[in-house]
Scaffold this active site. Structure first.
Site, PDB file in Angstrom:
ATOM      1  N   ASN A   1      -6.092 -14.661-130.276  1.00  0.00           N
ATOM      2  CA  ASN A   1      -7.355 -14.293-130.941  1.00  0.00           C
ATOM      3  C   ASN A   1      -7.029 -14.090-132.411  1.00  0.00           C
ATOM      4  OD1 ASN A   1      -6.657 -11.409-131.486  1.00  0.00           O
ATOM      5  ND2 ASN A   1      -6.641 -11.332-129.247  1.00  0.00           N
TER       6      ASN A   1
ATOM      7  N   ASP B   1      -2.128 -15.243-123.945  1.00  0.00           N
ATOM      8  CA  ASP B   1      -1.660 -14.412-125.058  1.00  0.00           C
ATOM      9  C   ASP B   1      -0.838 -13.247-124.525  1.00  0.00           C
ATOM     10  OD1 ASP B   1      -3.541 -12.922-127.850  1.00  0.00           O
ATOM     11  OD2 ASP B   1      -1.458 -13.519-127.672  1.00  0.00           O
TER      12      ASP B   1
HETATM   13  N1  APR Z   1       0.251 -20.142-118.439  1.00  0.00           N
HETATM   14  C1  APR Z   1      -0.654 -21.148-118.570  1.00  0.00           C
HETATM   15  N2  APR Z   1      -1.976 -20.947-118.597  1.00  0.00           N
HETATM   16  C2  APR Z   1      -2.414 -19.676-118.461  1.00  0.00           C
HETATM   17  C3  APR Z   1      -1.533 -18.562-118.327  1.00  0.00           C
HETATM   18  C4  APR Z   1      -0.151 -18.851-118.311  1.00  0.00           C
HETATM   19  N3  APR Z   1       0.767 -17.886-118.184  1.00  0.00           N
HETATM   20  N4  APR Z   1      -2.290 -17.429-118.240  1.00  0.00           N
HETATM   21  C5  APR Z   1      -3.577 -17.812-118.301  1.00  0.00           C
HETATM   22  N5  APR Z   1      -3.666 -19.157-118.419  1.00  0.00           N
HETATM   23  C6  APR Z   1      -4.851 -19.997-118.532  1.00  0.00           C
HETATM   24  C7  APR Z   1      -6.163 -19.401-118.105  1.00  0.00           C
HETATM   25  O1  APR Z   1      -6.294 -19.431-116.689  1.00  0.00           O
HETATM   26  C8  APR Z   1      -7.123 -20.352-118.810  1.00  0.00           C
HETATM   27  O2  APR Z   1      -7.277 -21.539-118.039  1.00  0.00           O
HETATM   28  O3  APR Z   1      -5.036 -20.321-119.905  1.00  0.00           O
HETATM   29  C9  APR Z   1      -6.397 -20.709-120.108  1.00  0.00           C
HETATM   30  C10 APR Z   1      -6.912 -19.984-121.339  1.00  0.00           C
HETATM   31  O4  APR Z   1      -7.340 -18.686-120.957  1.00  0.00           O
HETATM   32  P1  APR Z   1      -7.133 -17.385-121.907  1.00  0.00           P
HETATM   33  O5  APR Z   1      -5.728 -17.041-121.935  1.00  0.00           O
HETATM   34  O6  APR Z   1      -8.113 -16.362-121.460  1.00  0.00           O
HETATM   35  O7  APR Z   1      -7.509 -17.928-123.368  1.00  0.00           O
HETATM   36  P2  APR Z   1      -8.924 -18.135-124.053  1.00  0.00           P
HETATM   37  O8  APR Z   1      -9.986 -18.510-123.077  1.00  0.00           O
HETATM   38  O9  APR Z   1      -8.657 -19.067-125.222  1.00  0.00           O
HETATM   39  O10 APR Z   1      -9.309 -16.679-124.601  1.00  0.00           O
HETATM   40  C11 APR Z   1      -8.521 -16.143-125.630  1.00  0.00           C
HETATM   41  O11 APR Z   1      -8.224 -14.112-124.441  1.00  0.00           O
HETATM   42  O12 APR Z   1      -6.229 -13.329-123.787  1.00  0.00           O
HETATM   43  C12 APR Z   1      -7.174 -13.201-124.741  1.00  0.00           C
HETATM   44  O13 APR Z   1      -6.005 -12.502-126.711  1.00  0.00           O
HETATM   45  C13 APR Z   1      -6.673 -13.586-126.103  1.00  0.00           C
HETATM   46  O14 APR Z   1      -8.631 -12.813-127.160  1.00  0.00           O
HETATM   47  C14 APR Z   1      -7.946 -13.971-126.753  1.00  0.00           C
HETATM   48  C15 APR Z   1      -8.725 -14.654-125.640  1.00  0.00           C
END
Ligand code: APR
Length: 174
Positions: free
Chosen positions: A23, A33
């Site tokens: 983010n 993240d």
């Molecule tokens: N490895 C690969 N993919 C992952 C992992 C992992 N360890 N953990 C989660 N995912 C996947 C999720 O299932 C989703 O399909 O990554 C994709 C992106 O999800 P998010 O991590 O929630 O990212 P995003 O939708 O871009 O939202 C970003 O979420 O975590 C917070 O700090 C981050 O505020 C930011 C927001």
């Protein structure tokens, strides 16, 4: 540039650079993240703070990308990018495409030859996996000429359902 999609955990990706779905604060969160920061250790957050202080005082803009080291992760670098948040009305696919394009440009500047992406914006930020897959595949294909040193791009997906969407998108855009 070879582009593949696979089921996996980005924290375990053995590539030069993993892309974090961050983010704007760059100070961590949940999802990818949170997982990357937990696996990388506190030095990743410390380096993100320095990046904030040095250049992105007001936070990393949506669609931008910036690299840091990777702490204890197997990768050498983490490229942090901020996807569009559908819950905030950020629905322009060009913003999402920019995440992939800018991350590859940063990877090229680093000299990274392999890059692993998650499904940016397909989690907390509320975008549909099908649209993320279509935008991601098209953006990486179009950015390939601007990142000649990047030989391999992996889409590392956290569920079979999202993997299927990326496999569909890769097959649909030969
Ligand atoms: N490895 C690969 N993919 C992952 C992992 C992992 N360890 N953990 C989660 N995912 C996947 C999720 O299932 C989703 O399909 O990554 C994709 C992106 O999800 P998010 O991590 O929630 O990212 P995003 O939708 O871009 O939202 C970003 O979420 O975590 C917070 O700090 C981050 O505020 C930011 C927001």
């Amino acid at each position: 540039m070879r582009i593949t999609a696979e089921r996996g955990d980005l924290t375990e990706a053995r590539v030069d650079a993993v892309v974090n779905a961050a983010n704007s604060t760059l100070l961590g969160g949940g999802g990818v993240d949170g997982a990357l920061h937990a696996a990388a250790g506190p030095e990743l957050l410390e380096e993100c703070r320095r990046v904030r202080a040095a250049r992105w005082h007001d936070g990393l803009p949506v669609g931008e990308a910036v690299a840091t080291g990777a702490g204890r992760l197997p990768a050498r670098w983490v490229i942090h990018t901020v996807g569009p948040n559908r819950h905030r009305g950020q629905t322009d696919p060009a913003l999402l495409a920019s995440c992939f394009r800018r991350s590859l440009e940063v990877a090229q500047d680093l000299g990274a030859t392999s890059v692993a992406f998650p499904a940016i914006s397909a989690g907390v930020y509320g975008w549909a996996a099908a649209e993320v897959a279509d935008v991601a595949v098209a953006a990486v294909r179009q950015a390939a000429e601007h990142a000649p040193s990047v030989e391999q791009v992996h889409f590392v997906l956290f569920s079979d359902a999202i993997l299927a969407e990326f496999e569909r998108a890769l097959a649909a855009q030969p």
